[in-house]
Enzyme design. Structure first.
Site, PDB file in Angstrom:
ATOM      1  N   HIS A  85      67.150  38.316   0.512  1.00  0.00           N
ATOM      2  CA  HIS A  85      65.723  37.930   0.539  1.00  0.00           C
ATOM      3  C   HIS A  85      64.897  39.108   1.064  1.00  0.00           C
ATOM      4  O   HIS A  85      64.322  39.050   2.153  1.00  0.00           O
ATOM      5  CB  HIS A  85      65.612  36.715   1.458  1.00  0.00           C
ATOM      6  CG  HIS A  85      64.285  36.032   1.525  1.00  0.00           C
ATOM      7  ND1 HIS A  85      63.092  36.683   1.680  1.00  0.00           N
ATOM      8  CD2 HIS A  85      63.979  34.709   1.469  1.00  0.00           C
ATOM      9  CE1 HIS A  85      62.112  35.809   1.742  1.00  0.00           C
ATOM     10  NE2 HIS A  85      62.621  34.597   1.616  1.00  0.00           N
ATOM     11  N   GLU A 118      63.572  39.088  -4.232  1.00  0.00           N
ATOM     12  CA  GLU A 118      64.822  38.538  -3.717  1.00  0.00           C
ATOM     13  C   GLU A 118      65.861  38.465  -4.832  1.00  0.00           C
ATOM     14  O   GLU A 118      65.694  37.727  -5.802  1.00  0.00           O
ATOM     15  CB  GLU A 118      64.561  37.147  -3.134  1.00  0.00           C
ATOM     16  CG  GLU A 118      63.404  37.162  -2.131  1.00  0.00           C
ATOM     17  CD  GLU A 118      62.903  35.773  -1.790  1.00  0.00           C
ATOM     18  OE1 GLU A 118      63.707  34.819  -1.829  1.00  0.00           O
ATOM     19  OE2 GLU A 118      61.706  35.630  -1.488  1.00  0.00           O
TER      20      GLU A 118
END
Length: 299
Positions: free
Chosen positions: A168, A271
C-alpha cells in the site's frame, strides 16, 4: 543482525532499521516490516515523509509501504473465499493483521552491487488468532539503482488458503493536483468514491477530487509523471493484476489524526495488489510472490 549497511534505531515506541546502500537510505519498522522512508542522496524523497505519522505499538503507520495481508481494506468488502479463511466473532480490522505484527530481520546479503534484506513473520503454533493457517511470509528488499520489494506467501499447511493483499505504497509528489499517472489508458476500474461504479480510464489520470479506484487487469508498468520535480517514478508490478490508486483530498484528510489537514497534496498511493476477483489461492506447498520495483528517472 548488525552489518555495515544496517543500523538499529528507535522511533518513539517502535524498533526500526536504517539501511544504507549505494547512495540510498531505507527506513523500516520491525512492526509490520513497514518501509516508511526511501530516498536517494541528493534527490527528492520517493516515499511521502508524513510529519504526522505515529510510531506506536499496535497502530499502523500512515506512510511508506504498509503490508496489507491476508485481506485488503474493509474485511466485509473482500470475496467470500477470503472471508471464509477467518474464524472469529471479533471485529476484523482493515487491511489484515500483519502490519502491526513484529517481524524478524532474517538476512542481509550483498548480491553483486545490490543489497538484499529479508524480513520474515514467525507463524504462531496453530496460526494467528482467528486465522488458523500455516502460511509463512517473507518480505525481501533489494536495493540497487532501484528498490525491489517482494512479499512471498508460502502455504506449508494441509488446506488451500485464499487471501487478498497489497503493498500500500504512499509516494511523495510535489503536488498531486499537478501530477499524472501514465499507463492506465483503456483499463477498467471500480470508482469506490462514486458508488463502486465500473468505468474505463481514458488517457492520463489527473487528480481533481478524492480518488479511490481499483484498477483491474492491470499492465505490469505504470508511472507517476511529476513535472514540478522533473521526474517520473516508474513502477513495475509482479504477481498482481489489480492496483488501487488513492488520495483522500481535503475533507477525508481532516478525519485522520495522523495526517495534517493540508498533508494530502504531497502524497499519492499506488498500491500493488491482489484484490476483488484477483485473489491468491495457495494449495498446500504452493507459494506466491507479490512484488513492485520502484525507480525514478528525470523527465
Amino acid at each position: 543482525m548488525p552489518t555495515p549497511h544496517v543500523e538499529s534505531v528507535k522511533i518513539d515506541e517502535l524498533d526500526c532499521w536504517r539501511i544504507r546502500h549505494n547512495g540510498a537510505e531505507l527506513m523500516v519498522a520491525q512492526q509490520g516490516a513497514h518501509i516508511f522512508s526511501y530516498q536517494r542522496d541528493g534527490e527528492q524523497p520517493l516515499i511521502w515523509p508524513n510529519p504526522e505519522a505515529v510510531f506506536k505499538r499496535g497502530k499502523g503507520i500512515r506512510t511508506g509501504v504498509p503490508v496489507c495481508w491476508p485481506w485488503f481494506g474493509v474485511f466485509d468488502r473482500n470475496p467470500q473465499s477470503v472471508k471464509a479463511m477467518r474464524q472469529s466473532d471479533q471485529p476484523a480490522g482493515a487491511h489484515g493483521f500483519v502490519r502491526t505484527a513484529l517481524w524478524e530481520l532474517a538476512a542481509t546479503e550483498l548480491e553483486g552491487h545490490a543489497l538484499r534484506v529479508d524480513l520474515v513473520l514467525p507463524v504462531p503454533t496453530g496460526g494467528f488468532p482467528g486465522w488458523p493457517h500455516q502460511v509463512d511470509l517473507k518480505l525481501s528488499l533489494l536495493l540497487e539503482d532501484q528498490l525491489h520489494i517482494h512479499l512471498t506467501s508460502h502455504n506449508r499447511g494441509t488446506d488451500t488458503v485464499t487471501l487478498s493483499q497489497a503493498l500500500h505504497t504512499y509516494f511523495a509528489v510535489s503536488d498531486v493536483r499537478n501530477v499524472d499517472v501514465d499507463g492506465l489508458d483503456g483499463v477498467t476500474y471500480i470508482d469506490t468514491a462514486d458508488g463502486w461504479a465500473v468505468k474505463v480510464q481514458s488517457g492520463l489520470l489527473h487528480f481533481t477530487a478524492e480518488t479511490d479506484r481499483i484498477y483491474l487487469d492491470m499492465p505490469s508498468q505504470v508511472s507517476i509523471v511529476d513535472k514540478d520535480w522533473q521526474r517520473r517514478i516508474q513502477l513495475t508490478a509482479e504477481g498482481s493484476k489489480s492496483t488501487v490508486i488513492w488520495n483522500p483530498w481535503t475533507e477525508r484528510a481532516k478525519a485522520f489524526d495522523d495526517m495534517a489537514d493540508d498533508g494530502w497534496p504531497g502524497m499519492l498511493c499506488i498500491e500493488t495488489a491482489n484484490v476483488l476477483d484477483d485473489v491468491v489461492s495457495l494449495a498446500p506447498g504452493e507459494s506466491h510472490t507479490l512484488g513492485v520495483s520502484i525507480s525514478a528517472v528525470a523527465l
